[in-house]
Design a protein around this motif. Structure first.
Motif, PDB file in Angstrom:
ATOM      1  N   MET A 147      57.250   7.748 -44.072  1.00 16.08           N
ATOM      2  CA  MET A 147      57.232   8.071 -42.711  1.00 16.08           C
ATOM      3  C   MET A 147      58.499   8.500 -42.424  1.00 16.08           C
ATOM      4  SD  MET A 147      54.525   6.889 -41.092  1.00 16.08           S
ATOM      5  CE  MET A 147      55.273   7.239 -39.664  1.00 16.08           C
ATOM      6  N   ASN A 148      58.315   9.558 -41.383  1.00 16.28           N
ATOM      7  CA  ASN A 148      59.380  10.262 -40.713  1.00 16.28           C
ATOM      8  C   ASN A 148      59.006  10.718 -39.517  1.00 16.28           C
ATOM      9  OD1 ASN A 148      57.746  12.875 -40.986  1.00 16.28           O
ATOM     10  ND2 ASN A 148      58.339  12.835 -43.187  1.00 16.28           N
ATOM     11  N   SER A 149      59.898  11.301 -38.737  1.00 11.69           N
ATOM     12  CA  SER A 149      59.637  11.587 -37.382  1.00 11.69           C
ATOM     13  C   SER A 149      58.295  12.642 -37.114  1.00 11.69           C
ATOM     14  CB  SER A 149      60.726  12.197 -36.546  1.00 11.69           C
ATOM     15  OG  SER A 149      61.251  13.444 -37.254  1.00 11.69           O
ATOM     16  N   ALA A 150      58.139  13.503 -38.299  1.00 11.07           N
ATOM     17  CA  ALA A 150      57.262  14.499 -38.052  1.00 11.07           C
ATOM     18  C   ALA A 150      55.879  14.013 -38.175  1.00 11.07           C
ATOM     19  CB  ALA A 150      57.287  15.654 -39.102  1.00 11.07           C
ATOM     20  N   ASN A 151      55.603  13.077 -39.380  1.00 14.40           N
ATOM     21  CA  ASN A 151      54.141  12.562 -39.394  1.00 14.40           C
ATOM     22  C   ASN A 151      53.732  11.356 -38.557  1.00 14.40           C
ATOM     23  OD1 ASN A 151      55.355  10.332 -40.868  1.00 14.40           O
ATOM     24  ND2 ASN A 151      55.000  11.374 -42.575  1.00 14.40           N
ATOM     25  N   ALA A 152      54.935  10.679 -38.038  1.00 16.40           N
ATOM     26  CA  ALA A 152      55.002   9.780 -36.937  1.00 16.40           C
ATOM     27  C   ALA A 152      54.413  10.237 -35.716  1.00 16.40           C
ATOM     28  CB  ALA A 152      56.290   8.833 -36.669  1.00 16.40           C
ATOM     29  N   ALA A 153      54.680  11.620 -35.304  1.00 10.35           N
ATOM     30  CA  ALA A 153      54.222  12.150 -34.050  1.00 10.35           C
ATOM     31  C   ALA A 153      52.693  12.497 -34.321  1.00 10.35           C
ATOM     32  CB  ALA A 153      55.042  13.452 -33.599  1.00 10.35           C
ATOM     33  N   ALA A 154      52.365  12.956 -35.445  1.00 10.41           N
ATOM     34  CA  ALA A 154      51.086  13.369 -35.645  1.00 10.41           C
ATOM     35  C   ALA A 154      50.021  11.934 -35.430  1.00 10.41           C
ATOM     36  CB  ALA A 154      50.915  14.070 -37.006  1.00 10.41           C
ATOM     37  N   ILE A 155      50.503  11.179 -36.086  1.00  9.76           N
ATOM     38  CA  ILE A 155      49.902   9.766 -35.813  1.00  9.76           C
ATOM     39  C   ILE A 155      49.595   9.190 -34.886  1.00  9.76           C
ATOM     40  CG2 ILE A 155      50.063   7.116 -36.683  1.00  9.76           C
ATOM     41  CD1 ILE A 155      51.205   8.170 -39.380  1.00  9.76           C
ATOM     42  N   GLU A 156      50.513   9.470 -33.973  1.00  4.42           N
ATOM     43  CA  GLU A 156      50.734   9.085 -32.589  1.00  4.42           C
ATOM     44  C   GLU A 156      49.822   9.825 -31.721  1.00  4.42           C
ATOM     45  OE1 GLU A 156      53.524   8.114 -28.899  1.00  4.42           O
ATOM     46  OE2 GLU A 156      54.251   9.440 -30.355  1.00  4.42           O
ATOM     47  N   MET A 157      49.606  11.091 -31.986  1.00  2.00           N
ATOM     48  CA  MET A 157      48.815  12.039 -31.115  1.00  2.00           C
ATOM     49  C   MET A 157      47.189  11.898 -31.460  1.00  2.00           C
ATOM     50  SD  MET A 157      50.957  15.559 -30.988  1.00  2.00           S
ATOM     51  CE  MET A 157      49.772  16.258 -29.829  1.00  2.00           C
ATOM     52  N   ALA A 158      47.029  11.426 -32.727  1.00  2.00           N
ATOM     53  CA  ALA A 158      45.724  11.468 -33.486  1.00  2.00           C
ATOM     54  C   ALA A 158      44.409  10.467 -32.726  1.00  2.00           C
ATOM     55  CB  ALA A 158      45.716  11.069 -35.039  1.00  2.00           C
ATOM     56  N   GLU A 159      43.543  10.919 -32.530  1.00  2.00           N
ATOM     57  CA  GLU A 159      42.373  10.101 -32.134  1.00  2.00           C
ATOM     58  C   GLU A 159      42.085   9.054 -33.062  1.00  2.00           C
ATOM     59  OE1 GLU A 159      42.288  13.407 -29.447  1.00  2.00           O
ATOM     60  OE2 GLU A 159      42.156  13.431 -31.621  1.00  2.00           O
ATOM     61  N   THR A 160      42.132   9.391 -34.425  1.00  2.00           N
ATOM     62  CA  THR A 160      41.625   8.410 -35.390  1.00  2.00           C
ATOM     63  C   THR A 160      42.872   8.213 -36.466  1.00  2.00           C
ATOM     64  OG1 THR A 160      39.632   8.693 -34.958  1.00  2.00           O
ATOM     65  CG2 THR A 160      40.088   7.498 -37.173  1.00  2.00           C
ATOM     66  N   THR A 161      43.192   6.904 -36.982  1.00  2.00           N
ATOM     67  CA  THR A 161      44.114   7.093 -37.874  1.00  2.00           C
ATOM     68  C   THR A 161      43.629   6.188 -39.132  1.00  2.00           C
ATOM     69  OG1 THR A 161      46.068   7.066 -36.673  1.00  2.00           O
ATOM     70  CG2 THR A 161      46.609   6.032 -38.649  1.00  2.00           C
ATOM     71  N   VAL A 162      43.761   6.970 -40.355  1.00  2.00           N
ATOM     72  CA  VAL A 162      43.201   6.274 -41.575  1.00  2.00           C
ATOM     73  C   VAL A 162      44.579   5.814 -42.456  1.00  2.00           C
ATOM     74  CG1 VAL A 162      41.978   6.661 -43.654  1.00  2.00           C
ATOM     75  CG2 VAL A 162      41.122   7.600 -41.350  1.00  2.00           C
ATOM     76  N   LEU A 163      44.194   4.601 -42.735  1.00  5.06           N
ATOM     77  CA  LEU A 163      45.137   3.968 -44.001  1.00  5.06           C
ATOM     78  C   LEU A 163      44.595   3.719 -44.925  1.00  5.06           C
ATOM     79  CD1 LEU A 163      47.988   3.142 -44.409  1.00  5.06           C
ATOM     80  CD2 LEU A 163      47.595   1.038 -43.575  1.00  5.06           C
TER      81      LEU A 163
END
Length: 418
Positions: free
Chosen positions: A272-288
């Protein structure tokens, strides 16, 4: 007409003064204040899904809103809900900030302490603009839900659970169904999408890091068009250059991709970093992604808690996918769902690396055989996530052999459902 106004302000005193003054405006219908950027986007999306008429005409954004900075939030609202007028409330109404707010998509700027005349003027101007835009675009239900397509992020609970492979196959499935699809690599230090798809590239995502306004032409220059038709935005070949990507640049990049493609799949890796955290927040769907073992499931639970603490994504908004699943394992999807508090996908990916080995070693995952059980599961997952275009049913043929035509169409539909 009545102007519906949604204030977005986290500070209690500022919220009280703003709502008090808004209630005094003629023909104004202020809603209760929204306390953070995530709630605002969720609220607008929910209202747009119910009915376009439910969207407010004006959104007032306070400069100290969080966790997303005010200007970035304004840009996001302008891109996803283009017929909502946004006004920035600030203590520094300088020409520089005014210009930046306009560039982000705001329809006005009002200074604090608020004055009745200035607030009324800005709100009326934004509302008039909103009405004009909606009249011009029409009242179609799909107009105001935001331009562009679905953004899906794929993250791994820990290294080696199959994150990149899953992201690649989800993107390939979406593209094969006829969706205009992009695949972005935000595993900035060790991204392997290029290796999985046999790509030699010169440009990468870092070429967009310092660009203030990503135009379609600039985005086109950075995206590599794969022979399958996928648009690839790849991680840099030099891992240290990943530090050039920050939260602001990711928000602009994701917004640009969303406006250009029907489906955007983003490989966020496991760190996790600020870059992919922003993408996860913006996404309609988050897959883990996780595997059915104790270490991986614990890592998944740890990741979900981290996202919740950082206000990135709630547990119930996360889709956990079980990779390398077997019926004999003690840890089954139902148990993983209880442990993590997330929704576990109905589709599980079977453990069968022998099917993958030749394609992985050759770096050509696009050549994975259609009969592969792993590929079938991953493409089925793409259908469950809503990433594939469902073909419209064809009309039954009329005439002498109507019964035969009906039976043939049944055979076709059954074949497609496998």
């Amino acid at each position: 007409m009545t102007t519906r106004i949604l204030p977005v302000v986290g500070e209690t005193d500022a919220a009280r003064s703003i709502t008090t003054l808004l209630s005094q405006l003629p023909d104004a219908e202020p809603a209760g204040p929204v306390g953070d950027s995530t709630t605002l986007i969720d609220t607008l999306a929910r209202l747009a899904a119910e009915s376009i008429d439910e969207l407010p005409e004006v959104v007032l954004v306070h400069e100290r809103i969080g966790p997303v900075p005010a200007l970035e939030l304004i840009r996001e609202v302008a891109l996803r809900f283009p017929a909502v007028g946004v006004v920035l409330v600030t203590t520094d109404p300088s020409p520089g900030l005014f210009s930046a707010a306009m560039d982000s998509g705001a329809r006005g700027l009002v200074g604090m302490p608020l004055s009745y005349e200035e607030l009324a003027q800005r709100v009326q101007a934004a509302a008039a603009w909103t009405v004009g835009v909606r009249r011009h675009l029409g009242q179609g239900a799909d107009v105001f839900t935001g331009p562009g397509g679905i953004v899906v992020t794929v993250s791994g609970a820990k290294g080696g659970v199959g994150t990149t492979l899953t992201a690649v196959q989800l993107a390939l499935a979406a593209k094969a169904s006829g969706m205009n699809t992009a695949l972005a690599d935000l595993d900035l230090q060790s991204g392997d999408i290029a290796s999985y798809l046999d790509v030699q590239f010169r440009r990468s995502i870092v070429d967009l890091a310092s660009i203030q306004d990503i135009s379609p032409r600039v985005l086109q220059d950075a995206v590599f068009i794969h022979p399958t038709g996928l648009g690839l935005l790849l991680a840099p070949g030099e891992g240290e250059r990943g530090e050039e990507i920050n939260e602001r640049s990711v928000r602009q990049i994701v917004s640009a991709l969303r406006n250009r493609y029907d489906v955007v799949v983003i490989d966020c890796g496991t760190q996790m970093n600020s870059a992919n955290a922003a993408a996860i927040e913006m996404a309609e769907t988050t897959v883990l992604l996780t595997t059915p073992d104790v270490v991986s499931v614990r890592a998944a639970k740890r990741m979900v808690r981290l996202w919740d603490r950082l206000q990135i994504r709630k547990a119930e908004e996360t889709v956990t996918v079980v990779n390398r699943h077997t019926r004999s394992t003690e840890i089954q999807p139902a148990l993983i769902e209880r442990i993590t508090g997330t929704r576990v996908a109905k589709v599980t990916i079977p453990a069968n690396f022998k099917e993958l080995q030749a394609s992985v070693d050759a770096g050509r995952m696009q050549d994975l055989e259609a009969k592969s059980t792993v590929k079938q599961a991953m493409w089925g997952l793409a259908g469950e996530l809503g990433l594939v275009k469902i073909p419209e049913p064809t009309e039954k043929k009329q005439g002498k052999f109507k019964g035969e035509a009906d039976r043939g169409s049944i055979r076709v539909r059954r074949g497609r459902s496998k």
